[in-house]
Design a protein around this motif. Structure first.
Motif, PDB file in Angstrom:
ATOM      1  N   ILE A 107       0.829  -1.212   0.000  1.00 54.47           N
ATOM      2  CA  ILE A 107       0.000   0.000   0.000  1.00 54.47           C
ATOM      3  C   ILE A 107       0.862   1.260   0.000  1.00 54.47           C
ATOM      4  CG2 ILE A 107      -1.700   1.337   1.291  1.00 54.47           C
ATOM      5  CD1 ILE A 107      -2.916  -1.053  -0.063  1.00 54.47           C
ATOM      6  N   THR A 108       1.825   1.356   0.909  1.00 52.85           N
ATOM      7  CA  THR A 108       2.648   2.568   1.038  1.00 52.85           C
ATOM      8  C   THR A 108       3.965   2.439   0.294  1.00 52.85           C
ATOM      9  OG1 THR A 108       1.659   2.962   3.207  1.00 52.85           O
ATOM     10  CG2 THR A 108       3.662   4.181   2.680  1.00 52.85           C
ATOM     11  N   GLY A 109       4.617   1.291   0.423  1.00 55.61           N
ATOM     12  CA  GLY A 109       5.884   1.071  -0.271  1.00 55.61           C
ATOM     13  C   GLY A 109       7.069   1.099   0.669  1.00 55.61           C
ATOM     14  N   GLY A 110       8.249   0.843   0.110  1.00 54.04           N
ATOM     15  CA  GLY A 110       9.485   0.886   0.882  1.00 54.04           C
ATOM     16  C   GLY A 110      10.199   2.208   0.693  1.00 54.04           C
ATOM     17  N   ALA A 111      11.036   2.557   1.682  1.00 55.00           N
ATOM     18  CA  ALA A 111      11.721   3.849   1.664  1.00 55.00           C
ATOM     19  C   ALA A 111      13.127   3.764   1.082  1.00 55.00           C
ATOM     20  CB  ALA A 111      11.790   4.399   3.086  1.00 55.00           C
ATOM     21  N   GLU A 112      13.609   2.575   0.799  1.00 62.32           N
ATOM     22  CA  GLU A 112      15.005   2.424   0.364  1.00 62.32           C
ATOM     23  C   GLU A 112      15.197   2.812  -1.100  1.00 62.32           C
ATOM     24  OE1 GLU A 112      16.253  -1.494   1.232  1.00 62.32           O
ATOM     25  OE2 GLU A 112      15.985  -1.300   3.409  1.00 62.32           O
ATOM     26  N   ARG A 113      14.332   2.348  -1.971  1.00 65.30           N
ATOM     27  CA  ARG A 113      14.498   2.606  -3.405  1.00 65.30           C
ATOM     28  C   ARG A 113      13.245   3.283  -3.974  1.00 65.30           C
ATOM     29  NH1 ARG A 113      15.816  -3.193  -5.744  1.00 65.30           N
ATOM     30  NH2 ARG A 113      13.950  -3.597  -4.495  1.00 65.30           N
ATOM     31  N   TYR A 114      13.475   4.101  -5.005  1.00 66.93           N
ATOM     32  CA  TYR A 114      12.359   4.798  -5.645  1.00 66.93           C
ATOM     33  C   TYR A 114      11.402   3.802  -6.304  1.00 66.93           C
ATOM     34  CZ  TYR A 114       9.859   8.108  -8.639  1.00 66.93           C
ATOM     35  OH  TYR A 114       8.882   8.845  -9.255  1.00 66.93           O
ATOM     36  N   SER A 115      11.947   2.713  -6.821  1.00 69.80           N
ATOM     37  CA  SER A 115      11.113   1.703  -7.477  1.00 69.80           C
ATOM     38  C   SER A 115      10.237   0.932  -6.503  1.00 69.80           C
ATOM     39  CB  SER A 115      11.990   0.713  -8.253  1.00 69.80           C
ATOM     40  OG  SER A 115      12.907   0.076  -7.374  1.00 69.80           O
ATOM     41  N   ASP A 116      10.507   1.090  -5.184  1.00 78.52           N
ATOM     42  CA  ASP A 116       9.708   0.389  -4.167  1.00 78.52           C
ATOM     43  C   ASP A 116       8.464   1.176  -3.764  1.00 78.52           C
ATOM     44  OD1 ASP A 116      11.396  -1.755  -4.115  1.00 78.52           O
ATOM     45  OD2 ASP A 116      12.551  -1.062  -2.376  1.00 78.52           O
ATOM     46  N   ARG A 117       8.187   2.280  -4.428  1.00 81.70           N
ATOM     47  CA  ARG A 117       6.982   3.054  -4.087  1.00 81.70           C
ATOM     48  C   ARG A 117       5.743   2.161  -4.185  1.00 81.70           C
ATOM     49  NH1 ARG A 117       6.154   7.336  -8.126  1.00 81.70           N
ATOM     50  NH2 ARG A 117       7.038   5.734  -9.479  1.00 81.70           N
ATOM     51  N   GLY A 118       4.829   2.378  -3.248  1.00 85.87           N
ATOM     52  CA  GLY A 118       3.631   1.545  -3.195  1.00 85.87           C
ATOM     53  C   GLY A 118       2.452   2.143  -3.954  1.00 85.87           C
ATOM     54  N   ILE A 119       1.282   1.605  -3.666  1.00 88.43           N
ATOM     55  CA  ILE A 119       0.070   2.008  -4.386  1.00 88.43           C
ATOM     56  C   ILE A 119      -0.280   3.473  -4.134  1.00 88.43           C
ATOM     57  CG2 ILE A 119      -2.438   1.683  -4.380  1.00 88.43           C
ATOM     58  CD1 ILE A 119      -1.958  -1.307  -4.312  1.00 88.43           C
ATOM     59  N   ILE A 120      -0.142   3.958  -2.886  1.00 94.87           N
ATOM     60  CA  ILE A 120      -0.556   5.335  -2.578  1.00 94.87           C
ATOM     61  C   ILE A 120       0.278   6.356  -3.354  1.00 94.87           C
ATOM     62  CG2 ILE A 120      -0.783   7.086  -0.775  1.00 94.87           C
ATOM     63  CD1 ILE A 120      -1.498   4.914   1.193  1.00 94.87           C
ATOM     64  N   PRO A 121       1.610   6.355  -3.266  1.00 91.49           N
ATOM     65  CA  PRO A 121       2.356   7.378  -4.028  1.00 91.49           C
ATOM     66  C   PRO A 121       2.216   7.241  -5.537  1.00 91.49           C
ATOM     67  CG  PRO A 121       3.855   5.792  -2.998  1.00 91.49           C
ATOM     68  CD  PRO A 121       2.509   5.540  -2.424  1.00 91.49           C
ATOM     69  N   ARG A 122       2.117   6.013  -6.029  1.00 93.65           N
ATOM     70  CA  ARG A 122       1.944   5.836  -7.481  1.00 93.65           C
ATOM     71  C   ARG A 122       0.565   6.328  -7.928  1.00 93.65           C
ATOM     72  NH1 ARG A 122       5.746   2.406  -9.973  1.00 93.65           N
ATOM     73  NH2 ARG A 122       7.242   1.527  -8.486  1.00 93.65           N
ATOM     74  N   THR A 123      -0.450   6.110  -7.107  1.00 90.29           N
ATOM     75  CA  THR A 123      -1.798   6.592  -7.442  1.00 90.29           C
ATOM     76  C   THR A 123      -1.845   8.118  -7.445  1.00 90.29           C
ATOM     77  OG1 THR A 123      -2.806   4.603  -6.490  1.00 90.29           O
ATOM     78  CG2 THR A 123      -4.235   6.517  -6.774  1.00 90.29           C
ATOM     79  N   LEU A 124      -1.188   8.732  -6.467  1.00 89.30           N
ATOM     80  CA  LEU A 124      -1.131  10.202  -6.439  1.00 89.30           C
ATOM     81  C   LEU A 124      -0.447  10.744  -7.693  1.00 89.30           C
ATOM     82  CD1 LEU A 124      -0.199  10.822  -2.686  1.00 89.30           C
ATOM     83  CD2 LEU A 124      -2.366  11.349  -3.788  1.00 89.30           C
ATOM     84  N   SER A 125       0.665  10.122  -8.092  1.00 86.15           N
ATOM     85  CA  SER A 125       1.365  10.564  -9.295  1.00 86.15           C
ATOM     86  C   SER A 125       0.483  10.427 -10.525  1.00 86.15           C
ATOM     87  CB  SER A 125       2.648   9.745  -9.491  1.00 86.15           C
ATOM     88  OG  SER A 125       3.531   9.920  -8.409  1.00 86.15           O
ATOM     89  N   TYR A 126      -0.237   9.316 -10.615  1.00 83.96           N
ATOM     90  CA  TYR A 126      -1.087   9.076 -11.782  1.00 83.96           C
ATOM     91  C   TYR A 126      -2.247  10.075 -11.828  1.00 83.96           C
ATOM     92  CZ  TYR A 126      -4.388   6.808 -14.926  1.00 83.96           C
ATOM     93  OH  TYR A 126      -5.278   6.555 -15.947  1.00 83.96           O
ATOM     94  N   ILE A 127      -2.881  10.316 -10.694  1.00 87.42           N
ATOM     95  CA  ILE A 127      -4.035  11.225 -10.661  1.00 87.42           C
ATOM     96  C   ILE A 127      -3.617  12.639 -11.051  1.00 87.42           C
ATOM     97  CG2 ILE A 127      -5.649  12.392  -9.091  1.00 87.42           C
ATOM     98  CD1 ILE A 127      -6.106   9.727  -7.715  1.00 87.42           C
ATOM     99  N   PHE A 128      -2.536  13.147 -10.457  1.00 85.41           N
ATOM    100  CA  PHE A 128      -2.119  14.520 -10.784  1.00 85.41           C
ATOM    101  C   PHE A 128      -1.619  14.623 -12.219  1.00 85.41           C
ATOM    102  CE2 PHE A 128      -2.136  15.062  -6.165  1.00 85.41           C
ATOM    103  CZ  PHE A 128      -2.711  16.318  -6.073  1.00 85.41           C
ATOM    104  N   GLU A 129      -1.062  13.560 -12.737  1.00 87.81           N
ATOM    105  CA  GLU A 129      -0.653  13.558 -14.145  1.00 87.81           C
ATOM    106  C   GLU A 129      -1.862  13.680 -15.059  1.00 87.81           C
ATOM    107  OE1 GLU A 129       1.349  10.441 -17.352  1.00 87.81           O
ATOM    108  OE2 GLU A 129       1.581  10.090 -15.204  1.00 87.81           O
TER     109      GLU A 129
END
Length: 502
Positions: A107-129
């Protein structure tokens, strides 16, 4: 209206090298629904009611094995829900599974790598895009982050969260309106104009979460968290507004208290977590039974908040996170059983449109004014205040453009205000009088011009006099002829009157 059952997906967490791998298989035949088969080891079979059973098979919309990355999860699970939210439908995605099975990572993702982003940050990026691409619509995005800890609600975006102890913070409470809509008191909504602002709110909320170390997980989330995106859209000039909300839910771990091996505060937390998940399961079971009249939403705060998401106006998706190590086989089977019951629930998602209250107020005020004007015409009552100079000038411009318009269908629209109607008549009268005066002066000038001209020639004068004499003779003949005809008719009528009766 979109009718569909809750979509269920399974995600298998990669196995830690030290732990013994459980036996499972994934069948992804294109003709059939994907299924996951879990084999129960003989040394664990005694713990089950039916200890003779050696394998369990469960069906899902799709099963993501250990090699699935975060991008694949978003594209297949979260992106379709985000698209429906942009179209005006409510959406919910929630992760369910035992502690350490990968719910928070999904849901949230991992903090170590950018590719580990979870559903919430990816959804925010997609919506604002998508919002940036659509310049023809006005969008408003607001964020809320609710934590349910020990069956009490707290606002993770409250600025006092870090400075104060949890008990000192105002509790978020649930109440229903007469239409059975759920409202959350003391839960703040923060407007986010950009993706960066929304991600900062997410980071703030995650920092405030209740996390503790347990034997099952070094950083176990001890609360249920609901990250909500509220989206409003409106086209310029339109009175219709669309409202949609997306709940992204990270549930706390669903394992047996005895298995956690914890005590004290952690034991109390585990009891509350299991109790709320038990009430969630009760709601799921009640919804899956066709003839069940009462659904126990009010038993817990989480089921009250997710009321729309479960059997309501929402497009809901569940992710069952599985840790298929040998020691976690029983918990994984329990998670899959829960998912099968969830898949039986039907939701009816409705497009959330309404009239903008501000525009509705303006429209009603205009209608009230028109009714007052109409009433004034009927009763003959006039307003006492005079029209302003600007209003008078505007009326005169309307009248001028109306008179100059060559279209026979054109109309003079000044409303039903008697003051404006009277002024229009006075102004038209003034224009008409000015035209008459101007017309007389034109005639007199023409006469003067004629006087200045040379007198008529004698021949033309004689022709006109002869023509006039001829017309007089024609009139005399016609008059005499008409009189003779009338006399004949009278004599004929008299003779007929003297005829003897037969």
């Amino acid at each position: 209206m979109v009718k569909q059952t809750i979509q269920i997906f399974a995600r298998v967490k990669p196995t830690v090298r030290k732990q013994q791998q459980g036996i499972y298989s994934i069948d992804e035949d294109e003709k059939l629904t994907p299924s996951l088969e879990i084999i129960v080891p003989h040394d664990l079979a005694d713990g089950f009611v039916n200890n003779k059973r050696e394998s369990y098979k469960f069906k899902f919309q799709r099963i993501f094995d250990q090699g699935a990355n975060q991008e694949t999860i978003f594209e297949n699970i979260a992106k379709p829900v985000a698209e429906s939210v942009l179209a005006g439908y409510n959406g919910t995605i929630f992760a369910y599974g035992q502690t350490g099975s990968g719910k928070t990572f999904t849901i949230t993702g991992g903090a170590e790598r950018y590719s580990d982003r979870g559903i919430i940050p990816r959804t925010l990026s997609y919506i604002f895009e998508q919002l940036q691409k659509d310049s023809s619509t006005i969008y408003t995005t607001r964020i809320s982050y609710l934590e349910i800890y020990n069956e009490c609600g707290y606002d993770l975006l409250d600025p006092r969260h870090e400075a104060s102890s949890l008990e000192d913070l105002p509790k978020v409470t649930v109440f229903e309106d007469p239409d059975q809509n759920i409202h959350l008191k003391n839960l703040s909504l923060h407007q986010a104009a950009t993706e960066e602002e929304a991600l900062n709110l997410l980071f703030l909320g995650d920092t405030n979460r209740m996390i503790a170390e347990t034997p099952m997980n070094q950083a176990s989330t001890r609360s249920h968290c609901i990250f909500s995106i509220h989206l409003s859209s409106k086209e310029p000039g339109s009175a219709t507004v669309r409202h949609a909300k997306l709940h992204l839910v990270d549930l706390a771990g669903s394992e047996r208290v005895a298995k956690t091996g914890v005590g004290g505060q952690l034991l109390t937390e585990a009891k509350y977590i299991n109790l709320s998940l038990h009430y969630l399961e009760q709601v799921i079971i009640a919804l899956s039974e066709k003839h069940r009249s009462h659904i126990p939403y009010r038993n817990s705060m989480m089921t009250s908040v997710l009321r729309d998401s479960l059997g309501g106006n929402c497009m809901t998706t569940m992710i069952a996170t599985l840790s298929l190590e040998k020691r976690n086989i029983d918990e994984s089977i329990s998670t899959c059983r829960f998912a099968q019951r969830v898949a039986l629930i039907k939701n009816e998602a409705v497009l959330n449109e309404e009239i903008d209250p501000r525009l509705m107020i303006i429209r009603l005020q205009k209608e009230i004014q028109e009714l007052k004007d109409e009433l004034a015409i009927v009763t003959g009552e006039q307003r006492t205040e005079a029209l302003t100079d600007a209003e008078l000038l505007e009326l005169e411009k309307l009248i001028t453009s109306f008179l100059e318009d060559q279209d026979p269908e054109s109309r003079l629209e000044v409303g039903t205000d008697m003051r404006k109607i009277h002024h229009c008549f006075h102004y038209l009268k003034k224009l008409l009088n000015d035209k008459k005066i101007h017309g007389k002066s034109t005639v007199s000038s023409e006469i003067k011009d004629q006087d200045c001209q040379e007198p008529l020639k004698e021949e033309e004068y004689k022709k006109l006099r002869d023509l006039l004499q001829q017309r007089d003779n024609e009139i005399s003949i016609l008059s005499e002829f008409n009189g003779m005809g009338r006399g004949r008719r009278q004599r004929k009528g008299g003779e007929e009157g003297r005829q003897p009766r037969r």
